[in-house]
Design a protein around this motif. Sequence first.
Motif, PDB file in Angstrom:
ATOM      1  N   GLY A  52       0.779  -1.225   0.000  1.00  0.00           N
ATOM      2  CA  GLY A  52       0.000   0.000   0.000  1.00  0.00           C
ATOM      3  C   GLY A  52       0.810   1.273   0.000  1.00  0.00           C
ATOM      4  N   SER A  53       2.084   1.222   0.384  1.00  0.00           N
ATOM      5  CA  SER A  53       2.887   2.446   0.461  1.00  0.00           C
ATOM      6  C   SER A  53       3.278   2.927  -0.928  1.00  0.00           C
ATOM      7  N   ALA A  54       3.486   4.237  -1.019  1.00  0.00           N
ATOM      8  CA  ALA A  54       3.833   4.832  -2.310  1.00  0.00           C
ATOM      9  C   ALA A  54       5.216   4.391  -2.764  1.00  0.00           C
ATOM     10  N   ARG A  55       5.319   4.057  -4.057  1.00  0.00           N
ATOM     11  CA  ARG A  55       6.627   3.822  -4.657  1.00  0.00           C
ATOM     12  C   ARG A  55       7.318   5.170  -4.895  1.00  0.00           C
ATOM     13  N   LEU A  56       8.616   5.125  -5.144  1.00  0.00           N
ATOM     14  CA  LEU A  56       9.322   6.367  -5.459  1.00  0.00           C
ATOM     15  C   LEU A  56       8.709   7.013  -6.700  1.00  0.00           C
ATOM     16  N   VAL A  57       8.386   6.199  -7.694  1.00  0.00           N
ATOM     17  CA  VAL A  57       7.844   6.757  -8.936  1.00  0.00           C
ATOM     18  C   VAL A  57       6.443   7.323  -8.739  1.00  0.00           C
ATOM     19  N   ASP A  58       5.735   6.900  -7.701  1.00  0.00           N
ATOM     20  CA  ASP A  58       4.399   7.453  -7.454  1.00  0.00           C
ATOM     21  C   ASP A  58       4.465   8.942  -7.125  1.00  0.00           C
ATOM     22  N   HIS A  59       5.581   9.393  -6.548  1.00  0.00           N
ATOM     23  CA  HIS A  59       5.742  10.834  -6.307  1.00  0.00           C
ATOM     24  C   HIS A  59       5.774  11.596  -7.634  1.00  0.00           C
ATOM     25  N   LEU A  60       6.478  11.026  -8.607  1.00  0.00           N
ATOM     26  CA  LEU A  60       6.511  11.627  -9.946  1.00  0.00           C
ATOM     27  C   LEU A  60       5.122  11.636 -10.569  1.00  0.00           C
ATOM     28  N   ASP A  61       4.414  10.501 -10.500  1.00  0.00           N
ATOM     29  CA  ASP A  61       3.092  10.417 -11.116  1.00  0.00           C
ATOM     30  C   ASP A  61       2.112  11.386 -10.467  1.00  0.00           C
ATOM     31  N   LYS A  62       2.238  11.580  -9.153  1.00  0.00           N
ATOM     32  CA  LYS A  62       1.386  12.557  -8.481  1.00  0.00           C
ATOM     33  C   LYS A  62       1.659  13.951  -9.026  1.00  0.00           C
ATOM     34  N   GLY A  63       2.941  14.304  -9.170  1.00  0.00           N
ATOM     35  CA  GLY A  63       3.277  15.607  -9.731  1.00  0.00           C
ATOM     36  C   GLY A  63       2.771  15.769 -11.142  1.00  0.00           C
ATOM     37  N   ALA A  64       2.852  14.684 -11.946  1.00  0.00           N
ATOM     38  CA  ALA A  64       2.379  14.752 -13.324  1.00  0.00           C
ATOM     39  C   ALA A  64       0.874  14.964 -13.377  1.00  0.00           C
ATOM     40  N   SER A  65       0.155  14.428 -12.394  1.00  0.00           N
ATOM     41  CA  SER A  65      -1.297  14.601 -12.379  1.00  0.00           C
ATOM     42  C   SER A  65      -1.696  16.053 -12.140  1.00  0.00           C
ATOM     43  N   LEU A  66      -0.768  16.853 -11.625  1.00  0.00           N
ATOM     44  CA  LEU A  66      -1.033  18.266 -11.375  1.00  0.00           C
ATOM     45  C   LEU A  66      -0.734  19.134 -12.599  1.00  0.00           C
ATOM     46  N   GLY A  67      -0.226  18.510 -13.648  1.00  0.00           N
ATOM     47  CA  GLY A  67       0.078  19.237 -14.881  1.00  0.00           C
ATOM     48  C   GLY A  67       1.279  18.631 -15.565  1.00  0.00           C
ATOM     49  N   GLY A  68       1.040  17.834 -16.612  1.00  0.00           N
ATOM     50  CA  GLY A  68       2.120  17.105 -17.258  1.00  0.00           C
ATOM     51  C   GLY A  68       3.086  17.970 -18.034  1.00  0.00           C
ATOM     52  N   ASP A  69       2.670  19.191 -18.402  1.00  0.00           N
ATOM     53  CA  ASP A  69       3.561  20.052 -19.175  1.00  0.00           C
ATOM     54  C   ASP A  69       4.415  20.952 -18.281  1.00  0.00           C
ATOM     55  N   ALA A  70       4.284  20.808 -16.970  1.00  0.00           N
ATOM     56  CA  ALA A  70       5.087  21.613 -16.042  1.00  0.00           C
ATOM     57  C   ALA A  70       6.529  21.122 -16.036  1.00  0.00           C
ATOM     58  N   PRO A  71       7.494  22.016 -15.800  1.00  0.00           N
ATOM     59  CA  PRO A  71       8.894  21.581 -15.755  1.00  0.00           C
ATOM     60  C   PRO A  71       9.144  20.667 -14.557  1.00  0.00           C
ATOM     61  N   CYS A  72       9.827  19.574 -14.815  1.00  0.00           N
ATOM     62  CA  CYS A  72      10.145  18.608 -13.761  1.00  0.00           C
ATOM     63  C   CYS A  72      11.634  18.642 -13.430  1.00  0.00           C
ATOM     64  N   LEU A  73      12.487  18.435 -14.428  1.00  0.00           N
ATOM     65  CA  LEU A  73      13.940  18.456 -14.248  1.00  0.00           C
ATOM     66  C   LEU A  73      14.541  19.528 -15.138  1.00  0.00           C
ATOM     67  N   VAL A  74      15.453  20.302 -14.566  1.00  0.00           N
ATOM     68  CA  VAL A  74      16.111  21.398 -15.295  1.00  0.00           C
ATOM     69  C   VAL A  74      17.607  21.273 -15.067  1.00  0.00           C
TER      70      VAL A  74
END
Length: 529
Positions: free
Chosen positions: A4-26
Amino acid sequence: MSSGSARLVDHLDKGASLGGDAPCLVCDGETWTYDEVVGITHRVAGALHAHGVGPGAKVAVLSANDPVAFATVLGISRAGAVWCPVNPRNEAAENRELLDLFDCSALVFTAAYADLVDAIRGDLPAITTLVCLDGEVGWALTWEAFLATGPAAGPNEVVDVVPDDDLAMLVGTGGTTGRPKGVMLTRTNLETMTALTLMSYPWPTLPARPTYLALAPLTHAAGVLCFPVLASGGSIVVMRAPDVGGFLARIAEHRVTHTFLPPTLVYMVLDHPDAAATDLSSLECFWYGAAPMSTRRLTDALERGWPMAQLFGQTEAPMMISVMPPADHYDADGAIATARLSSAGRPTPLVTVGLMDDGGRLLAPGERGEIVVRGSLVMRGYYRDEAATAEASAYGWHHTGDIGFLDEEGFLHIVDRAKDMVITGGFNVYSTEVEQALMAHPAVADCAVVGLPDEKWGERLTAVLQLRAGAEGSLGSAVDVAEVQAFVRARIGSVKTPKQVEVWADLPRSKVGKVLKTEIKKQLGSTGG
């Protein structure tokens, strides 16, 4: 274990759900959006599965700070595999030992470390997949060839795995006191760390998003601090190599809200000629930790209005045993809380902290003992080392190895590592207290205090100083050393005043910047002081 605990990649997917075109890595003028990073992670997961690297497999990443390497880490998580960060500053033999200990079956590396990998790969037959992220090496797959072995880009549930086992990371201890151990960190541990970070420090809410600047190695504290940023849909500005001037410039350029540095790098930022003129007004949280910080230099930063924020943890209980957010650095009237600056903040809400004597008895507030902790932040144990796990978890608590006490306000004070306490003339002297007194001297940039064998005192309290730029000539004589001793004596008394003071150009440090007191003792012993 529950899945049930979040995977590391789930943090990324949560951020993507807030807007996939937002900058992630620069990094260096190039930007990867959330959608682009998500796509990379699916391709990495598919390629790993094509090579037989599936749930529970151990995958090592050997790289300096690099955005594609970090995206690969998230792809390892999506595949259900276990991330094994490898410090590129380690010697080849140490990395060979760690990779063997971790039972790694795949290693992803950057070309800068190809010679290191080549030197050890023959001794690691379990590693059947070698991938070079950014170049061509005859005995390894190129990044493009590796990705081409998997399915086409895009979501693929077959390789988007939530493994039954909760293990997320295997992290090597420093190895400065013997054979390194593998710390098993679970998804639950890291989810707890993320939750504590978000609840303990200033954090923007949508539509505002955090911007995190990663100068410190992503293989260490700077890496795990990325996960709450991702979950908030924020951007991570990656610096490939340490550069204090570049660090300051990027804060202003990218309007950075959060960053982390160990104390030695904070001192370098404070002393940089561009610091006073750089616009740091976007900063909401300037984390410091991983080693004790000089209260004098911390006061310097606070007087400049920097939003300093301490965190205390260790590999076995990552980052968030106790915290001191920016507001706690000040009293109610707005004055700097001088007496509080030497503390490590208050224990976090999801961690129980106690002080314990050698017999397993919990001590009252104000009494000094070993800091012990319980809660979902604490590691599962040491990989393939039941004896070390049992020792670290004696009496049902995780033993940090730090000596400390809780004051009347509930702030945790760390007075020393248990192994660094010096017994001189029958008195217990905590080296960190002496180091704080030495760091208050205007000529001292950094220092270390150790105990050396002494026929009269049992242990001779000995200080090694690293001087600030421009102060190199001011402590070259016995008279100057006597002045430093008098400076310390006036603050903490004669018993805690070093009887021997050395001045070195540099202090020996570990791969993550911690001062190596064992190496100092060895050097002082071999030279007779």
